[in-house]
Design a protein around this motif. Sequence first.
Motif, PDB file in Angstrom:
ATOM      1  N   TYR A   1      44.617  43.584  37.130  1.00  0.00           N
ATOM      2  CA  TYR A   1      43.402  44.305  37.491  1.00  0.00           C
ATOM      3  C   TYR A   1      43.447  45.670  36.821  1.00  0.00           C
ATOM      4  O   TYR A   1      44.474  46.354  36.894  1.00  0.00           O
ATOM      5  N   ASP A   2      42.359  46.054  36.155  1.00  0.00           N
ATOM      6  CA  ASP A   2      42.218  47.340  35.483  1.00  0.00           C
ATOM      7  C   ASP A   2      43.137  47.376  34.258  1.00  0.00           C
ATOM      8  O   ASP A   2      44.304  47.749  34.336  1.00  0.00           O
TER       9      ASP A   2
ATOM     10  N   GLU B   1      43.197  54.072  42.894  1.00  0.00           N
ATOM     11  CA  GLU B   1      42.503  53.652  41.673  1.00  0.00           C
ATOM     12  C   GLU B   1      42.582  54.784  40.651  1.00  0.00           C
ATOM     13  O   GLU B   1      42.504  55.966  41.003  1.00  0.00           O
ATOM     14  N   ASP B   2      42.740  54.419  39.391  1.00  0.00           N
ATOM     15  CA  ASP B   2      42.694  55.353  38.262  1.00  0.00           C
ATOM     16  C   ASP B   2      43.794  56.415  38.293  1.00  0.00           C
ATOM     17  O   ASP B   2      43.627  57.503  37.743  1.00  0.00           O
TER      18      ASP B   2
ATOM     19  N   TRP C   1      41.722  47.269  46.776  1.00  0.00           N
ATOM     20  CA  TRP C   1      41.189  47.743  45.494  1.00  0.00           C
ATOM     21  C   TRP C   1      39.674  47.866  45.612  1.00  0.00           C
ATOM     22  O   TRP C   1      39.062  47.206  46.447  1.00  0.00           O
TER      23      TRP C   1
ATOM     24  N   GLY D   1      43.287  49.367  31.905  1.00  0.00           N
ATOM     25  CA  GLY D   1      43.772  50.706  31.571  1.00  0.00           C
ATOM     26  C   GLY D   1      45.043  51.021  32.348  1.00  0.00           C
ATOM     27  O   GLY D   1      46.091  51.298  31.779  1.00  0.00           O
ATOM     28  N   ASP D   2      44.953  50.957  33.689  1.00  0.00           N
ATOM     29  CA  ASP D   2      46.128  51.193  34.534  1.00  0.00           C
ATOM     30  C   ASP D   2      47.074  49.996  34.518  1.00  0.00           C
ATOM     31  O   ASP D   2      48.262  50.133  34.803  1.00  0.00           O
TER      32      ASP D   2
ATOM     33  N   TYR E   1      36.131  47.767  40.586  1.00  0.00           N
ATOM     34  CA  TYR E   1      35.228  48.242  39.536  1.00  0.00           C
ATOM     35  C   TYR E   1      35.864  48.205  38.147  1.00  0.00           C
ATOM     36  O   TYR E   1      35.409  48.867  37.226  1.00  0.00           O
ATOM     37  N   HIS E   2      36.914  47.404  37.995  1.00  0.00           N
ATOM     38  CA  HIS E   2      37.552  47.214  36.691  1.00  0.00           C
ATOM     39  C   HIS E   2      37.597  45.716  36.358  1.00  0.00           C
ATOM     40  O   HIS E   2      37.425  44.873  37.230  1.00  0.00           O
TER      41      HIS E   2
ATOM     42  N   GLN F   1      41.335  41.639  45.825  1.00  0.00           N
ATOM     43  CA  GLN F   1      40.752  42.984  45.932  1.00  0.00           C
ATOM     44  C   GLN F   1      40.713  43.430  47.390  1.00  0.00           C
ATOM     45  O   GLN F   1      41.108  44.550  47.718  1.00  0.00           O
TER      46      GLN F   1
END
Length: 194
Positions: A100-101, A137-138, A45, A103-104, A48-49, A40
């Motif tokens: 990491y994350d 991010e996102d 990064w 979703g992404d 927060y995921h 991170q």
Amino acid sequence: MKSNMLYQLKITLEEIKPPIWRRVLVPSGITFYKLHKIIQAAFGWQDYHLFDFDFGDVAVLIPDPDYLPGELHGGARELNAKRTKIDGLLVERKKCVYTYDFGDNWRHKIILEKILPAEEGRRYPLCTAGARHRPPEDVGGVSGYEEFLHIISDPKHPEHYDYLVWAEKDTNGRKFDPEYFNINEVNQALARLA
């Protein structure tokens, strides 16, 4: 952290060209959770995921009480990232994928390049090389990042300015530059973990 041995890891974000990568020296004896924190910091990064380390038949993660062991990883054996040290799996297998994350779905290929003796008086972890700024991010994964790059490279695009302003959350107010890499900034972030 005091350790006699170091692992030289090359960590590369998958599916992005030219590559976004970091080479880091990490002390032996740390947990996968600590390695997560190092990655991170090395990439910037914002942590927060969710994340995991995938070795194929073994996944290292923070257990989710809403799921049975193995349910999230197709029956793979799951190990707790806060309790499992990197010395066994990573040294034995030499590579894994850190995601990491979910979703992404930022997949980072980790390769153990060398095992080295620690230098007296040096602080670890330490970044020794790298290239390029990580995606915001996102942003929407690889395809969202490609669209983001297209928009910020076209000053005539109606969302050009809005995208640049939005990305400042990831650059501490600096204009987003996909080629930006400052090893001193990375090592300052890593020093806070030592």
